[in-house]
Design a protein around this motif. Structure first.
Motif, PDB file in Angstrom:
ATOM      1  N   ALA A 142       0.844  -1.204   0.000  1.00 14.30           N
ATOM      2  CA  ALA A 142       0.000   0.000   0.000  1.00 14.30           C
ATOM      3  C   ALA A 142       0.880   1.255   0.000  1.00 14.30           C
ATOM      4  O   ALA A 142       0.568   2.247  -0.669  1.00 14.30           O
ATOM      5  CB  ALA A 142      -0.931  -0.015   1.203  1.00 14.30           C
ATOM      6  N   GLY A 143       1.991   1.183   0.730  1.00 12.30           N
ATOM      7  CA  GLY A 143       2.920   2.313   0.756  1.00 12.30           C
ATOM      8  C   GLY A 143       3.531   2.591  -0.603  1.00 12.30           C
ATOM      9  O   GLY A 143       3.592   3.743  -1.053  1.00 12.30           O
ATOM     10  N   TRP A 144       3.983   1.543  -1.297  1.00 13.86           N
ATOM     11  CA  TRP A 144       4.540   1.730  -2.640  1.00 13.86           C
ATOM     12  C   TRP A 144       3.470   2.283  -3.573  1.00 13.86           C
ATOM     13  O   TRP A 144       3.756   3.157  -4.407  1.00 13.86           O
ATOM     14  CB  TRP A 144       5.107   0.422  -3.197  1.00 13.86           C
ATOM     15  N   HIS A 145       2.244   1.791  -3.450  1.00 11.53           N
ATOM     16  CA  HIS A 145       1.158   2.273  -4.307  1.00 11.53           C
ATOM     17  C   HIS A 145       0.976   3.781  -4.127  1.00 11.53           C
ATOM     18  O   HIS A 145       0.912   4.528  -5.108  1.00 11.53           O
ATOM     19  CB  HIS A 145      -0.139   1.526  -3.964  1.00 11.53           C
ATOM     20  N   VAL A 146       0.922   4.211  -2.879  1.00 10.27           N
ATOM     21  CA  VAL A 146       0.744   5.647  -2.607  1.00 10.27           C
ATOM     22  C   VAL A 146       1.970   6.429  -3.072  1.00 10.27           C
ATOM     23  O   VAL A 146       1.837   7.530  -3.628  1.00 10.27           O
ATOM     24  CB  VAL A 146       0.433   5.891  -1.117  1.00 10.27           C
ATOM     25  N   CYS A 147       3.166   5.879  -2.883  1.00 10.50           N
ATOM     26  CA  CYS A 147       4.371   6.572  -3.365  1.00 10.50           C
ATOM     27  C   CYS A 147       4.300   6.816  -4.867  1.00 10.50           C
ATOM     28  O   CYS A 147       4.634   7.913  -5.338  1.00 10.50           O
ATOM     29  CB  CYS A 147       5.623   5.756  -3.031  1.00 10.50           C
ATOM     30  N   LEU A 148       3.853   5.835  -5.611  1.00 12.46           N
ATOM     31  CA  LEU A 148       3.725   6.013  -7.064  1.00 12.46           C
ATOM     32  C   LEU A 148       2.655   7.048  -7.394  1.00 12.46           C
ATOM     33  O   LEU A 148       2.824   7.841  -8.329  1.00 12.46           O
ATOM     34  CB  LEU A 148       3.431   4.678  -7.743  1.00 12.46           C
ATOM     35  N   ASP A 149       1.560   7.067  -6.629  1.00 16.23           N
ATOM     36  CA  ASP A 149       0.539   8.106  -6.800  1.00 16.23           C
ATOM     37  C   ASP A 149       1.151   9.492  -6.587  1.00 16.23           C
ATOM     38  O   ASP A 149       0.873  10.436  -7.327  1.00 16.23           O
ATOM     39  CB  ASP A 149      -0.616   7.923  -5.806  1.00 16.23           C
ATOM     40  N   VAL A 150       1.982   9.601  -5.554  1.00 21.19           N
ATOM     41  CA  VAL A 150       2.600  10.891  -5.221  1.00 21.19           C
ATOM     42  C   VAL A 150       3.575  11.322  -6.312  1.00 21.19           C
ATOM     43  O   VAL A 150       3.585  12.491  -6.719  1.00 21.19           O
ATOM     44  CB  VAL A 150       3.277  10.841  -3.834  1.00 21.19           C
ATOM     45  N   ILE A 151       4.396  10.393  -6.807  1.00 15.58           N
ATOM     46  CA  ILE A 151       5.312  10.734  -7.900  1.00 15.58           C
ATOM     47  C   ILE A 151       4.524  11.266  -9.092  1.00 15.58           C
ATOM     48  O   ILE A 151       4.879  12.297  -9.673  1.00 15.58           O
ATOM     49  CB  ILE A 151       6.164   9.519  -8.321  1.00 15.58           C
ATOM     50  N   GLU A 152       3.456  10.574  -9.459  1.00 15.25           N
ATOM     51  CA  GLU A 152       2.646  11.012 -10.595  1.00 15.25           C
ATOM     52  C   GLU A 152       2.051  12.391 -10.342  1.00 15.25           C
ATOM     53  O   GLU A 152       2.091  13.272 -11.217  1.00 15.25           O
ATOM     54  CB  GLU A 152       1.545  10.001 -10.878  1.00 15.25           C
ATOM     55  N   ALA A 153       1.530  12.617  -9.145  1.00 14.97           N
ATOM     56  CA  ALA A 153       0.949  13.923  -8.814  1.00 14.97           C
ATOM     57  C   ALA A 153       2.004  15.025  -8.878  1.00 14.97           C
ATOM     58  O   ALA A 153       1.753  16.104  -9.433  1.00 14.97           O
ATOM     59  CB  ALA A 153       0.307  13.875  -7.423  1.00 14.97           C
ATOM     60  N   LEU A 154       3.173  14.768  -8.326  1.00 18.02           N
ATOM     61  CA  LEU A 154       4.244  15.767  -8.360  1.00 18.02           C
ATOM     62  C   LEU A 154       4.644  16.107  -9.797  1.00 18.02           C
ATOM     63  O   LEU A 154       4.817  17.283 -10.141  1.00 18.02           O
ATOM     64  CB  LEU A 154       5.462  15.265  -7.580  1.00 18.02           C
ATOM     65  N   LEU A 155       4.786  15.086 -10.627  1.00 13.78           N
ATOM     66  CA  LEU A 155       5.130  15.318 -12.030  1.00 13.78           C
ATOM     67  C   LEU A 155       4.042  16.130 -12.732  1.00 13.78           C
ATOM     68  O   LEU A 155       4.340  16.964 -13.592  1.00 13.78           O
ATOM     69  CB  LEU A 155       5.333  13.991 -12.758  1.00 13.78           C
ATOM     70  N   ASP A 156       2.792  15.881 -12.346  1.00 15.45           N
ATOM     71  CA  ASP A 156       1.657  16.591 -12.954  1.00 15.45           C
ATOM     72  C   ASP A 156       1.426  17.972 -12.348  1.00 15.45           C
ATOM     73  O   ASP A 156       0.541  18.698 -12.792  1.00 15.45           O
ATOM     74  CB  ASP A 156       0.363  15.773 -12.788  1.00 15.45           C
TER      75      ASP A 156
END
Length: 159
Positions: free
Chosen positions: A118-132
């Protein structure tokens, strides 16, 4: 989308795949440049970016866990130890951005494993949000949602 989970023996793998609308160089920077890395995983710091190099995990108690970089191909592959497990990021260019694949090789499936996933999933969400150029209001709320799903997915994969 939830990671693809395969359970094998006492361990297994979890494979996350994201399609990001940003160039490989930008995604790579979030995995390897300490200022960008800190924005999505503040406990991690790259000490030496090379095969055999080191990534440090700040245990928040004055100590650091040393993780060894097992494989590194500039702008394409970053794999390192994660306690007894391995974490591998693979980047490849696509027509409209980058395909990011994260594979965690899990040596032993425990009650803590769904928490990590779940932590990795949220980390990937955060990376995508930051890039966007977006922000995620509550990482904890997202984690709670995904944690339940990873508990269930792990049970289904066990069969």
């Amino acid at each position: 989308m939830i990671a693809e989970i395969q359970r094998q023996g006492s361990g297994g793998t979890a494979r996350f795949e994201r399609h990001l609308k940003h160039p490989v160089d930008s995604v790579w920077a979030y995995l390897t440049e300490n200022d960008k890395l800190a924005s999505w995983f503040p406990e991690l710091r790259v000490d030496s970016l090379r095969e055999g190099g080191v990534i440090l995990f700040d245990m928040q108690n004055g100590t650091y866990e040393t993780m060894t970089i097992l494989d590194m191909v500039l702008h394409a592959v970053l794999e390192y130890t994660w306690d007894k497990d391995k974490v591998r990021f693979e980047l490849s260019p696509e027509q409209d951005g980058t395909r990011l694949v994260l594979i965690e090789t899990i040596s032993e499936w425990t009650d803590h494993t769904p928490r990590d996933l779940a932590g990795w999933h949220v980390c990937l969400d955060v990376i995508e949000a930051l890039l966007d150029g977006r922000t995620i209001e509550s990482r904890k709320d997202r984690w709670n949602i995904w944690y339940k799903q990873y508990v269930e997915a792990g049970e289904r994969a066990r069969g």
